[in-house]
Design a protein around this motif. Structure first.
Motif, PDB file in Angstrom:
ATOM      1  N   THR A 119       0.832  -1.203   0.000  1.00 30.90           N
ATOM      2  CA  THR A 119       0.000   0.000   0.000  1.00 30.90           C
ATOM      3  C   THR A 119       0.871   1.258   0.000  1.00 30.90           C
ATOM      4  O   THR A 119       0.598   2.232  -0.702  1.00 30.90           O
ATOM      5  CB  THR A 119      -0.929  -0.029   1.222  1.00 30.90           C
ATOM      6  OG1 THR A 119      -1.774  -1.171   1.112  1.00 30.90           O
ATOM      7  CG2 THR A 119      -1.800   1.223   1.294  1.00 30.90           C
ATOM      8  N   THR A 149      -4.988  -3.409   4.674  1.00 26.35           N
ATOM      9  CA  THR A 149      -5.721  -3.606   3.433  1.00 26.35           C
ATOM     10  C   THR A 149      -6.685  -4.768   3.602  1.00 26.35           C
ATOM     11  O   THR A 149      -6.293  -5.850   4.015  1.00 26.35           O
ATOM     12  CB  THR A 149      -4.753  -3.871   2.270  1.00 26.35           C
ATOM     13  OG1 THR A 149      -3.889  -2.746   2.177  1.00 26.35           O
ATOM     14  CG2 THR A 149      -5.503  -4.060   0.966  1.00 26.35           C
ATOM     15  N   ASP A 209      -6.067  -1.902  -2.867  1.00 23.38           N
ATOM     16  CA  ASP A 209      -5.945  -0.478  -3.179  1.00 23.38           C
ATOM     17  C   ASP A 209      -5.996  -0.387  -4.698  1.00 23.38           C
ATOM     18  O   ASP A 209      -5.569  -1.315  -5.387  1.00 23.38           O
ATOM     19  CB  ASP A 209      -4.590   0.087  -2.719  1.00 23.38           C
ATOM     20  CG  ASP A 209      -4.367  -0.109  -1.230  1.00 23.38           C
ATOM     21  OD1 ASP A 209      -5.135   0.437  -0.433  1.00 23.38           O
ATOM     22  OD2 ASP A 209      -3.386  -0.827  -0.884  1.00 23.38           O
TER      23      ASP A 209
HETATM   24 MG   LIG Z   1      -1.833  -2.958   2.179  1.00 28.99          MG
END
Ligand SMILES: [Mg+2]
Ligand SMILES: Nc1nc2c(ncn2[C@@H]2O[C@H](COP(=O)(O)OP(=O)(O)OP(=O)(O)O)[C@@H](O)[C@H]2O)c(=O)[nH]1
Length: 731
Positions: free
Chosen positions: A26, A54, A58
């Motif tokens: 990320t 996450t 993303d």
């Molecule tokens: Mg992540």
């Protein structure tokens, strides 16, 4: 899998950041998001857990500009690294075109890296993809921490196929953009095959060059995002578990991920559309501002400068120029930015003509940028590239059918190549500016004309003023002369008056002695006693000479009357009988001698008439004398007076009728001329000097009256005098 989207004319390339939990995937996307041009990317969408790990993925979508009319979009995904989210990882991997494997370099993560890599292979297989056919790039992340695994160790453990790898520190961004550029390039072979150009090595290398050119500005942009989470959208989805009863976990996750992928994709697309719309609005505002600016610009070069400035700003071009055609066959750069010489003017074609002239003659907007098919005119493209630019637009400035100039704008490697949208924009600006330029030129000509007119008016005003002075001088001169003339006239009038009086007096003074002389000589002629023949001859001579003298005196008198008719008569009320009596008295003897009877008829009640007695008496006498002289023995002359009304005014008529020899028609028009003597038809010798009727006419007309004559040979003549009485007739 590279996706075609025909509705939006997009080619999508899907790149997935894969790796162990907390490895930094990320963070990599966050860095790329921060580093890229907001014009070319969407927001960063993150679907996280409550603790900001996450959960699903993303997503960051980037635009690489147009390739073969398709917009090339890169979609960067991350997967959740936590072991329990495997179903999500699998779902996100669906249709992947390239993988960035983010390994955690910490010694403690050796196993986690290996597990994750195995997991990648499994999940690719589950999606029907072969691990070896999907391009991969390695990031050995967290190189800032310790204890670390050596790069060789990591390579040996993870990178058996010796793919490209980068040591990275995601939190500072070190190596992140390089890895991103490498995976993008690695997917281009797939893009080429999707575009159907993979069989031509030349086309593939062109695609690569174009993508590199497009990528360069993307990765070279510094940190552009403002502080805070601007451009980042974090969603924390809640899993739906109720409703249609419990689903197996695998299916549930698949469904949730697909739904979220679709939703996020839609959001990303909307974001891209919003970015485009915002840009369009800015462009439209720019065009509107520009239009207002040039509408008020009176300086032609000012219009061109505004066009160049606006073109550079709205097209985000690095250099540009405007070439104008000041006279047939000549070209020059009117304004320039970022150039020493416009490449289109500096370079010539095979015929030795500058390229600008060729473009102007073509009079169509031209886009110059390398694409898969190359460009139409390689000479022009070469000129652009040899000046250090990668793309350009050239737009002829045409107003009212006349080509006034050429706008050129150049883009370098710091921006995606100029495309069809740019040329459209430049065309709009160019046509508005061409009109403004033509207007400004016309305005200038008008001003010159005005100045010329003003100069002419001034010159004419000066001339007029000078001639006015001259006229005034002449007028003054004339006035002086007029005064002199008036003086002279007065002197002459006085002299004339004196002369007339003198003549009058002399003729009067002479009349009496001459009459006596005539009477005496007549008596002497008649008496016989004591007069010898010799004496009688002398008496005859005396009588003849006296008669001649009487005639001369009469003529002099008539001449003085004639002169008097040139002034206005001084009228008074004159008794009719008296006027006729004095007019006829001197004629009685003549009438008697010629045996002509005189009859005068004046109606009762007509006592007076309005006239100047002296001249009117002469006029009447002249007419009656004529009537007697042109008569025959035993004839008669009638003088009839009457009053009549004409046009409500009172008049007096004096009609003199004789029974004489008459006047032939051919002579009638001349009887009133001075010195006319109707001698031919006379029985006797003509008498006088022929002034009688001329005097009568002058006298009557000087009174505002009228004299007419009618005659028949051997019958007689009528002469009619009409005199206005200056009083209103009674109704
Ligand atoms: Mg992540
Ligand atoms: N020191 C250091 N910390 C890093 C680096 N990369 C990431 N981090 C930190 O590691 C933690 C996890 O990073 P993320 O980017 O969320 O990791 P991830 O791979 O997305 O994790 P999951 O989404 O759970 O799979 C964060 O606190 C980051 O700041 C790095 O290169 N060095």
């Amino acid at each position: 899998m590279v996706q075609f989207d025909n509705q939006y004319r997009q080619v999508k390339v899907k790149i997935v950041y894969y790796g162990p939990a907390l490895g930094g995937k990320t963070t990599c996307l966050q860095h790329i998001h921060k580093r890229t041009d907001p014009q070319q990317r969407t927001k960063l969408y993150s679907l996280n857990t409550a603790s900001d790990r996450t959960l699903f993925f993303d997503l960051l979508s980037l635009s690489l500009g147009k390739i073969r009319g398709y917009r090339l979009a890169l979609q960067l995904y991350t997967v959740p690294g936590q072991v329990q989210y495997n179903a999500t990882r699998r779902a996100v991997l669906s249709g992947v075109d390239g993988v960035v494997f983010v390994a955690d370099s910490q010694e403690s993560q050796r196993e986690a890296n290996l597990e994750s890599l195995d997991n990648l292979s499994e999940n690719l297989e589950a999606n029907g993809l072969d691990r070896s056919s999907v391009p991969i790039v390695f990031q050995y992340n967290k190189r800032d921490l310790s204890p670390l695994l050596g790069i060789e160790d990591l390579e040996a453990q993870l990178n058996a196929e010796q793919a490209i790898s980068f040591p990275t520190v995601a939190i500072t961004g070190e190596g992140v953009m390089e890895a991103f550029a490498a995976i993008t390039e690695a997917t281009l072979t797939t893009v080429a095959s999707r575009l159907g150009v993979d069989t031509s090595p030349q086309a593939v290398s062109q695609l690569r060059a174009q993508a590199q050119a497009a990528l360069r500005p993307l990765v070279s942009v510094g940190e552009v995002e403002s502080a805070g989470d601007g451009g980042v959208e974090v969603t924390r989805p809640t899993m739906v578990t109720e409703g249609e009863g419990p689903l197996p976990e695998q299916e549930l996750v698949q469904e949730a991920v697909s739904a979220n992928v679709a939703m996020t994709d839609l959001a990303a697309r909307l974001d891209a559309v919003r970015t485009q719309l915002e840009r369009k609005v800015r462009v439209l505002e720019g065009i509107a501002d520009f239009g207002r600016g040039i509408a008020n610009e009176r300086d032609p070069d000012g219009v061109l400068q505004r066009l160049l400035d606006q073109g550079l700003e709205l097209l985000r071009a690095q250099a540009g120029a405007i070439i104008v055609v000041p006279a047939a066959g000549t070209l020059r750069e009117a304004v320039m930015s970022g150039l020493d010489r416009d490449p289109m003017l500096a370079t010539q074609d095979e015929a030795g003509e500058p390229l600008a002239l060729v473009l102007l003659n073509d009079s169509k907007p031209q886009l110059m940028a390398r694409d898969l098919e190359g460009v139409g005119d390689s000479l022009v493209m070469e000129a652009v590239e040899s000046a250090g630019y990668l793309s350009a637009v050239a737009v002829p400035l045409v107003a009212q059918g006349r080509v006034a100039g050429l706008l050129t704008l150049y883009g370098d490697g710091s921006r995606p190549p100029l495309d069809e949208d740019d040329i459209q924009l430049a065309t709009v600006l160019g046509s508005a500016a061409a009109m403004g330029y033509a207007n400004a030129l016309a305005w200038g000509r008008l001003e010159d004309l005005n100045l010329g007119l003003e100069a002419q008016v001034n010159a004419r005003t000066k001339e007029v003023r000078e001639s006015l002075d001259e006229v005034q001088r002449l007028a003054a001169d004339l006035r002086e002369k007029n005064v002199l003339l008036n003086d002279a006239y007065r002197d002459i009038s006085e002299l004339d008056q004196t002369k007339s009086e003198l003549i009058n007096r002399i003729s009067h003074e002479l009349k009496t002695p001459i009459t006596s002389l005539l009477a005496a000589s007549k008596i002497l002629q008649r008496s016989d006693d004591g007069v010898s023949e010799g004496q009688r001859r002398f008496v005859t001579i005396i009588r003849d000479e006296a008669e001649k003298l009487a005639e001369i005196v009469q003529s002099v008198f008539q001449a003085s009357i004639l002169a008097a008719t040139q002034q206005r008569p001084e009228c008074s009320s004159v008794p009719v009988q008296q006027l006729l009596k004095s007019a006829l008295a001197p004629l009685r003897e003549l009438a008697k001698g010629r045996e002509v009877a005189l009859h005068v008829l004046v109606p009762a009640g007509l006592e007076t008439i309005l006239c100047e007695p002296q001249t009117m008496e002469a006029a009447l006498r002249a007419v009656v004398k004529n009537a007697i002289e042109f008569n025959q023995g035993g004839g008669e002359v009638k003088i009839e007076v009457r009053r009549f009304v004409r046009d409500s005014a009172s008049w007096v008529e004096v009609k003199v009728v004789d029974s004489g020899v008459g006047i032939p028609d051919v002579e009638l028009p001349y009887v009133f001329d001075a010195f006319w003597q109707g001698g031919n038809v006379l029985t006797g010798k003509p008498r006088g000097v022929g002034l009688g009727l001329a005097i009568a006419k002058r006298v009557v007309e000087s009174h505002g009256g009228k004299i007419t004559i009618s005659s028949a040979v051997a019958e007689g003549t009528d002469v009619v005098l009409e005199l206005p009485q200056g009083i209103e007739a009674e109704a």
